[in-house]
Motif scaffolding. Structure first.
Motif, PDB file in Angstrom:
ATOM      1  N   SER A   1      -9.413  -0.579   0.671  1.00  0.00           N
ATOM      2  CA  SER A   1      -8.224  -0.298   1.482  1.00  0.00           C
ATOM      3  C   SER A   1      -7.855  -1.502   2.334  1.00  0.00           C
TER       4      SER A   1
ATOM      5  N   GLN B   1      -4.073   5.899   1.661  1.00  0.00           N
ATOM      6  CA  GLN B   1      -5.218   6.792   1.604  1.00  0.00           C
ATOM      7  C   GLN B   1      -5.175   7.798   2.762  1.00  0.00           C
TER       8      GLN B   1
ATOM      9  N   ASP C   1      -3.731   4.175  -3.303  1.00  0.00           N
ATOM     10  CA  ASP C   1      -5.062   4.238  -2.706  1.00  0.00           C
ATOM     11  C   ASP C   1      -5.517   5.690  -2.679  1.00  0.00           C
ATOM     12  N   GLU C   2      -6.349   6.055  -3.615  1.00  0.00           N
ATOM     13  CA  GLU C   2      -6.835   7.428  -3.770  1.00  0.00           C
ATOM     14  C   GLU C   2      -5.705   8.452  -3.763  1.00  0.00           C
TER      15      GLU C   2
HETATM   16 MG   LIG Z   1     -10.183   3.170   1.452  1.00  0.00          MG
END
Ligand SMILES: [Mg+2]
Ligand SMILES: Nc1ncnc2c1ncn2[C@@H]1O[C@H](COP(=O)(O)OP(=O)(O)OP(=O)(O)O)[C@@H](O)[C@H]1O
Ligand SMILES: Nc1ncnc2c1ncn2[C@@H]1O[C@H](COP(=O)(O)OP(=O)(O)OP(=O)(O)O)[C@@H](O)[C@H]1O
Ligand SMILES: O[C@@H]1[C@@H](O)[C@H](O)OC[C@H]1O
Ligand SMILES: [Mg+2]
Lengths: 316, 313, 501, 316
Positions: free
Chosen positions: C46, C88, C168-169
């Motif tokens: 991240s 995220q 991100d995720e």
């Molecule tokens: Mg992360």
């Protein structure tokens, strides 16, 4: 579902309407046109400053300097408002400018210095009062031109000029908040600053605008107050920030930011104004007025809350 | 509570009065600041006098909180209720201009009380005194005690309040005659004892400690605060302390010799007279343009005499 | 072949208060590909992406976008250049509408210069329709479940028409159905020449969608390779720096007496007539699509919501649970699904977070806190759960997601519960930590604890549960034993196609 | 790393020390024992109320009623403190009780009515002032027993008794916050109320305690003030809430809750106290004092901030 929605959305307005009904039952004078105009005129100064602080609170901040700025801009404008001195636009522009400038300074301290708004505006509150005292040597500034007097005293179609200003400020503020980009950004920053940043919003610029606008409206209030009481008074408006903030909060603006409307702030100011008015109309003794005022303000919000609570039991 | 509550009874009675009988004439009384101790004595006088006219008149007291804007609103409220007369203690002389204008324009008799307004000639009558005089009496009293020379500090009222401005002027007027009296420092004690005390304490810790010969306080509350600070450093017999108001507590200290000067203003007398005038004005009786109730310098030996003027509990 | 790369990041270093989060990292993404970025929690994924978005400034390093060196001062710069990101930590404004959120910062204007709400809502509607996301543009974000919020984040990132989209995720809060939908969208984007950086802890997804993969470990660049040259075990080994034996380390536990039984639990708007039993030593999986009401059901059992009807029995005795306090007294623990919102005290220390629910066991007398005892027990759990933190006084905000999750598990272990309700226990957690959490669950079961596990990840449900109940729209539609369960069957119950009692 | 940690942790204390050094260079009188005691005595009332509001702010709330409660408890205690009336413990206990009770009422409104603390305590602020005025009819209550006078004036080992009370209150408050169960709960609730609920904390009970404790300390301040100025004054302590809150915020307590120490609040109160003191010692003209006061308060925080900014550049 739908009526619940209305209740929760217009809760405080409904409480206000209920208050008006009770007031008009309690006193035959209350609903007279003259009295209504009175109330409106009386709340104008607080409400206008309240619109400004609504912006600030929505953005996640607070402004304690309002009262001091009203005094400072009032005395500065007053000093340019003597008869045969300048056209009336000069004191007005100077007052607004000084107001906006103080706001810009507070905003800069907050944004660039990363100082909590509470502290930054507390400093401004103390210093601006000092400046007002220095500027006037502690004495009120009087003797205004007719046109400057008109601002706070004049009538247009039998309605005080101030009330038009109130309405215009309300509309402009509402419009900015609801229908412009910067309005959306203000909500966004107060709602989730991190999210605002990653959406590419210029937080610095937006916050500087917010505080300047707040200062500008305090300046406007300062001009109105000076004109209304025919004096620029360095110690005027002490504690007005509390009334302005209270109007916003009563009107549904959340002190944690991201939520609020200037329309709500107007209702908040009206609730306080009607309360003062009706207690006076009913000749409640002054000390008891205080006690009742505190109780009724809490009661009004409580009433509003009870309604919303029913709407959304799982609302936490 | 033992602090009793006449205000309370008065309040509820008044409320009934409006709703039941509208025949009674109404007199609006605008107090400059009800939480101000001195003005609460004026109010005592007013209420005592008002009792006499209870059957014909209703008296409505409102609190201006030292804020011209608030007072203007109250005047507007009174006008829209069409009260028969208004008694006004302005919180601020200059800021009273529109208040006076509006009441006069509405044709309501207006009785000024205690503090002058900007346009004195517009009043139906004025009951009170000239605030400048209080500052002059105070400073003169202190100058006499000092023998015409020495160093003073000035504890001023809340900046911008009418009595602060006028008393300061009065003090200046006298000082201009005494080139040997020097003002070492001045600050506001905001009319209040705790603030006056703190400021004085700080001065007494500074280089001024051994130089101060007298404290000139714009009211007795601050004078008492200063007295306590001076007492704490054991300088009571070296420093002359003076204030204005002649409150019961100050008079007690005057008798004890802890303070030297206070100035009496007949609060109760002013209050009574103002109500009397208002009633007369409604009844159409003739009034003089002014009823001056001058300030009086109180000597320690007269303390008891002045104490007696206050209603006993 | 320079021009082949849409993005080249080189020698990126970033330090936070003296700690190197990234050390000389590089990342090269080819145009029109899905590039997976993997690594354990705290590896720096991240952080690297935030540098790319102009949220953080790197201490050193070079970023080239479309071959040109760039430097980003703020997200505005990167958005303008054509890079967008699904964050995220969902980055949405709670009290604003879906449309306002999606168009934040680039509101369509009318000819007079005001925001054109109509167009904004219309555009949003079109966008959401095209992405098959059934959410109204006018609802406020705070009225959406996290799953729906995540869908909005996805839609928002796509709406920028960027050339490079960072994810991100993106799937940490959504179920398989939405994941499949997302993959469909990604594939159409790739066809248009758009590039994706895809971060996920779910290796299945990565092997399904990615073309290339870059592995980070502890802020270090490990390797970039084509996905074709790799298998899961190899990736895991690169990530954790050692071999990881088993993905779902389910150990046999003795399943004994009924410890919890609920009968006819009903909450008027959320679920109806829920009855099930739970035994000591058992792991009961609860499957369902998003919005099935699983979370609400567990919240009710834990005393966070009022039940309209129904009874709860523990060890055969009827109990009244009116608040979490009652639940804890009855030896129930509840790991919530939203770590940040209902789990952590982000500004507080690891120790304070761990001890908060079991303080009463760590007092001298009745009210005074026994700091020494607390410190020792926390240290023990930090060690036991292998929580990566400099010490027990570290502010939790500064830890990676996996470690934060472990802190919450430790917090509940400290209450010495008999019944463990775990709502999405491995959401956003790396393979290593995940395996650790799973193995911990097994151990707990072996110790005779009973576990309810809500999960939207079917492999996890299948891998860990002894028994599975499936929910659909607030009802239990089916119950499956470990042996009979498979993905298809669960999906059928979850979508309401099957109904069995 | 380590020295940075110290800077960020003790930043404001360091700023305070710097201030003390500058003050003692500017005035030779500043560091004299007598003056130091003087400053300590002057800040006692604000600091004690400040400890209470620190609890409240840490829990995520605010208390605007402090000044009014100080006045109300002051006059009520005063009315039981006349010579030969009651043993001194009676006015003390009554004052503390009334204080705690008002806090409990505010707390109940907040917890059960789900009213924002700002509004609930604003109501209390207005009503309590009214009650104080009614109780006294607007006049001070004077004439105290020797033992009541002792509280604010007495010396023990040549140090004012008040200062001992300040230190005891500091220690007790610190102890509660740091070393008791409820202290941990207060931080937890302010840090994340949702998570606190899930963690099994009885939020209602904790918040009721917090507001009662705040009220109790306001009551203590009220007693001290009445004794110090030898009068229970219905209009005393106007605006003290702002000073108390400012002390807390200057001392590092975060208005968003979850963070803060009473030790910091003491430093905050000291900064304000030293500022007032040194400006008087230097006899800076009063108007300029105001201007400077505002600037220096902001400046102090800015200094503190600059140091912490270096520690954590991305610390937002
Ligand atoms: Mg992360
Ligand atoms: N704002 C910050 N302040 C201090 N340290 C930070 C900050 N942000 C991240 N870190 C630290 O930097 C390291 C990398 O964190 P990062 O969030 O990039 O990891 P990640 O690979 O995305 O992990 P996850 O899979 O859990 O999301 C971690 O050790 C983290 O604690
Ligand atoms: N704060 C909220 N406001 C309004 N509706 C909500 C809220 N939270 C959840 N819901 C709705 O309640 C329903 C049940 O949600 P719940 O979170 O229990 O589902 P779930 O089965 O746990 O799924 P998930 O996997 O998303 O957690 C859904 O329709 C969801 O959208
Ligand atoms: O004591 C003062 C009084 O004399 C004046 O009239 O108003 C302000 C005061 O408090
Ligand atoms: Mg869920």
């Amino acid at each position: 579902m739908n009526y619940r929605h209305i209740l929760s959305r217009y809760g405080i307005t409904i409480v206000f309407v209920a208050m008006v009904i009770v007031a008009s039952i309690l006193s035959p004078y209350f609903l007279q046109l003259g009295n209504i105009i009175n109330v409106l005129r009386q709340i104008t100064i607080i409400a206008i400053a309240g619109f400004g602080v609504t912006f600030i609170i929505i953005s996640g901040g607070i402004d304690l300097a309002i009262g001091s700025i009203i005094a400072l801009t009032g005395v500065i404008a007053a000093s340019f408002a003597h008869p045969n001195q300048f056209p009336v636009i000069v004191p007005i522009l100077i007052g607004l400018l000084v107001g906006a400038l103080t706001g810009l300074i507070s905003g800069s301290i907050i944004v660039f210095g990363k100082i909590p708004p509470f502290i930054a505006t507390l400093g401004m509150m103390i210093s601006a009062r000092g400046l007002a005292l220095i500027y006037t040597e502690g004495k009120p500034i009087t003797n205004f031109s007719k046109s400057f007097d008109f601002i706070g005293e004049g009538l247009v179609f039998n309605i005080p000029f101030m009330i038009y200003i109130l309405l215009i400020t309300l509309c402009v503020s509402h419009f900015i908040l609801r229908h412009t980009k910067i309005g959306k950004y203000i909500y966004a920053i107060g709602g989730n600053e991190q999210a605002a940043i990653v959406s590419g919003i210029n937080v610095t610029k937006t916050l500087l605008f917010v505080y300047s606008y707040g200062g500008l409206l305090s300046g406007l209030s300062g001009i109105l107050l000076a004109s209304r009481i025919s004096a620029g008074h360095p110690t005027a408006a002490v504690g007005y920030e509390l009334d302005a903030i209270a109007s916003a909060v009563i009107g549904g603006t959340s002190l944690s930011g991201g939520i609020g409307t200037v329309w709500g702030t107007l209702i908040g100011a009206l609730i306080i104004g009607v309360l003062n008015n009706i207690l006076d109309l009913l000749h409640v003794s002054a000390y008891w007025q205080q006690v009742l005022k505190g109780v009724i303000i809490v009661g009004a919000i409580l009433l509003d809350r009870i309604k919303t609570l029913n709407t959304n039991e799982d609302g936490r | 509570g033992k602090g009793s509550n006449t205000a309370d009874k008065e309040g509820s009675k008044n409320t009934n009065a409006t709703t039941t009988s509208t025949k009674k004439k109404v007199i609006g009384v605008m107090i400059g600041d009800m939480s101000n101790q001195f003005q609460s004595y004026i109010m005592d006088g007013m209420k005592a006098e008002a009792k006499k006219y209870e059957d014909e008149f209703e008296f409505v007291f409102v609190d201006g909180k030292f804020d011209s804007n608030v007072q203007l609103s109250q005047a507007e409220n009174f006008i829209s209720q069409k009260v028969n007369a208004i008694v006004l203690i302005p919180g601020d002389k200059e800021g009273s201009k529109p208040i006076v204008d509006r009441i006069v324009k509405a044709g309501i008799p207006l009785i000024g009380c205690n503090t002058k307004v900007a346009d004195m000639e517009k009043l139906t009558t004025y009951v009170g005194s000239d605030t400048i005089q209080s500052g002059e009496l105070l400073m003169q009293g202190i100058a006499d005690k000092l023998g015409g020379k020495g160093n003073i500090v000035e504890l001023q009222g809340f900046y911008g309040h009418e009595p602060q401005i006028e008393r300061h002027k009065g003090i200046q007027n006298i000082l201009s005659k005494y080139s040997n009296i020097k003002v070492l420092a001045e600050n506001t004690g905001k009319w209040n004892r705790a603030e006056g005390m703190a400021v004085m304490e700080n001065w007494l810790k500074s280089d001024l400690k051994d130089k101060i010969n007298a404290v000139v306080a714009h009211n007795d509350e601050m004078a008492i605060g200063a007295m306590k600070a001076v007492e704490a450093v054991g300088l009571l017999d070296k420093i002359i302390i003076g204030g204005i108001d002649a409150t019961p507590e100050m008079l007690k200290y005057l008798k004890e010799g802890k303070v030297e000067v206070t100035v009496f203003q007949d609060a109760v007398g002013q209050g009574k007279k103002a109500i009397e005038c208002a009633v007369k004005a409604v009844k159409g009786e003739k009034l003089e343009k002014e009823y001056m109730i001058p300030y009086e310098l109180v000597k320690p030996e007269d303390a008891d005499k002045y104490l007696a003027k206050y209603p006993t509990k | 072949m320079q021009e082949n790369y849409i993005l080249e990041m080189e020698n990126i270093t970033k330090t936070f208060s003296g700690v190197k989060a990234l050390n000389n990292v590089k990342l090269k993404v080819k145009k029109g590909t899905v590039h997976a970025l993997v690594g354990e929690n705290g590896a720096g994924k991240s952080t690297l992406m935030k540098i790319l978005m102009g949220i953080y400034k790197p201490d050193s390093g070079i970023i080239k976008f479309k071959g040109k060196e760039v430097s980003f001062q703020s997200p505005r710069d990167s958005l303008n250049l054509g890079i967008s990101m699904i964050h995220q930590e969902l980055c949405l404004i709670p009290y604003m509408t879906v449309a306002e959120n999606i168009y934040l910062g680039r509101e369509p204007l009318s000819s007079t210069g005001w925001v054109n709400e109509k167009i904004m809502f219309q555009n949003t509607k079109n966008l959401l329709d095209s992405l098959d996301i059934p959410i109204e543009p006018t609802v406020k974000i705070n009225e959406l479940s996290i799953a729906n919020r995540q869908l909005i984040e996805i839609a928002k990132a796509i709406s920028y028409n960027a050339e490079l989209i960072i994810m991100d995720e993106p799937t940490s809060a959504i179920t398989d159905r939405e994941v499949n939908n997302l993959f469909k969208i990604i594939r159409t984007l790739i066809v248009k020449g758009i590039s994706i950086i895809y971060i996920s802890h779910k290796l299945n997804e990565i092997f399904e969608i990615a073309d290339e993969i870059t592995v980070l470990r502890d802020g270090q660049y490990i390797k970039t390779d084509s996905i074709k040259n790799l298998n899961k075990e190899m990736v895991i080994e690169m990530m954790v720096g050692r071999e990881l034996k088993q993905l779902f380390p389910k150990k046999e536990a003795k399943i004994t007496d009924i410890i919890l039984e609920v009968k006819n639990l009903t909450h008027k708007r959320k679920f109806k007539n829920i009855s099930f039993k739970l035994r000591k030593g058992e792991i009961l999986g609860v499957a369902g699509l998003m919005g099935a009401g699983r979370t609400e059901l567990m919240e009710s059992i834990f005393g966070l919501r009022k039940l309209d009807e129904g009874e709860i029995y523990i060890n055969g005795k009827k109990v009244e649970i009116k608040s979490p306090k009652d639940a804890i007294k009855n030896k129930i623990a509840f790991l919530t699904e939203d770590r940040k919102r209902t789990g952590l005290f982000l500004e507080h220390s690891v120790e304070d977070n761990m001890i908060i629910s079991s303080l009463k066991n760590y007092l001298k007398g009745k009210i005074i806190v026994d700091h020494k005892k607390i410190k020792n027990i926390c240290k023990k759990y930090i060690e036991q759960l292998k929580i990566k933190t400099p010490n027990e006084q570290q502010i939790v905000k500064k830890l990676s997601g996996g470690n934060q999750q472990k802190i919450l598990i430790a917090k509940w272990l400290l209450t010495e519960p008999d019944i463990f309700i775990l709502d999405e226990p491995t959401r956003g957690i790396d393979v290593g930590a995940k395996a650790e959490i799973h193995s911990l669950m097994s151990t707990l079961a072996q110790e005779g604890k009973a576990i309810i596990m809500i999960s939207s990840e079917l492999p996890e449900i299948l891998g860990m549960s002894d028994r599975i109940i499936v929910m659909h729209e607030g009802r239990i539609t089916g119950e499956l034993s470990r042996d009979e369960a498979n993905q298809d069957l669960i999906m059928k119950y979850a979508t309401g196609m099957f109904f069995k009692n």
